[in-house]
Design a protein around this motif. Structure first.
Motif: not given
Length: 114
Positions: A37, A46, A60-61
Motif C-alpha cells: 500500500y 491506498e 491498482a489500475d
C-alpha cells in the motif's frame, strides 16, 4: 504476531525502477495474503498490489503494466518491482500481511523526482 521489515526505497528519476522487499517473521503460518500500500501526506493509504499464498495477484489500475508483485514463500518475503516510475508514485510504501489478523510494516519512502 508477525513482524514485517521493508527495504528498497529511495530516490529515483522519472522512468527509473526500484524494487521493494518485505520480509516477514514470527507467526508466518498465519499469512495468507501479502501486499503493498502507499500513502502521501493528506491522503488515505491506498492499495498498490496484493498476492495470495497461491500466487494470485491484484493491482491498482494506476500501476498495472508498470509494477509487479511477487512472493518467495521459502523466504517469507514479498517483492514489488516498480518500473517506469512517475512523480505521482512518490509516497511512503507499506507492506501489509495477514489473513484473519493484519499486520503492517514501518514503511519505506519512495521519491520519484528529477
Amino acid at each position: 504476531q508477525v513482524q514485517l521489515v521493508e527495504s528498497g526505497g529511495g530516490l529515483v528519476q522519472p522512468g527509473g525502477s526500484l524494487r521493494l522487499s518485505c520480509a516477514a517473521s514470527g507467526s508466518i503460518f498465519s499469512i495468507l495474503v501479502m501486499g503493498w500500500y502507499r500513502q502521501t501526506p493528506g491522503k488515505q493509504r491506498e492499495l498498490v498490489a496484493t498476492i495470495t499464498s497461491g500466487g494470485s495477484t491484484n493491482y491498482a489500475d494506476s500501476v498495472k503494466g508498470r509494477f509487479t508483485i511477487s512472493r518467495d514463500n521459502a523466504k517469507n518475503t514479498v517483492y514489488l518491482r516498480m518500473n517506469s516510475l512517475k512523480p505521482e508514485d512518490t509516497a511512503v510504501y507499506y507492506c501489509k500481511a495477514g489473513g484473519e489478523k493484519w499486520y503492517w510494516g514501518q514503511g519505506t519512502q519512495v521519491t520519484v523526482s528529477s
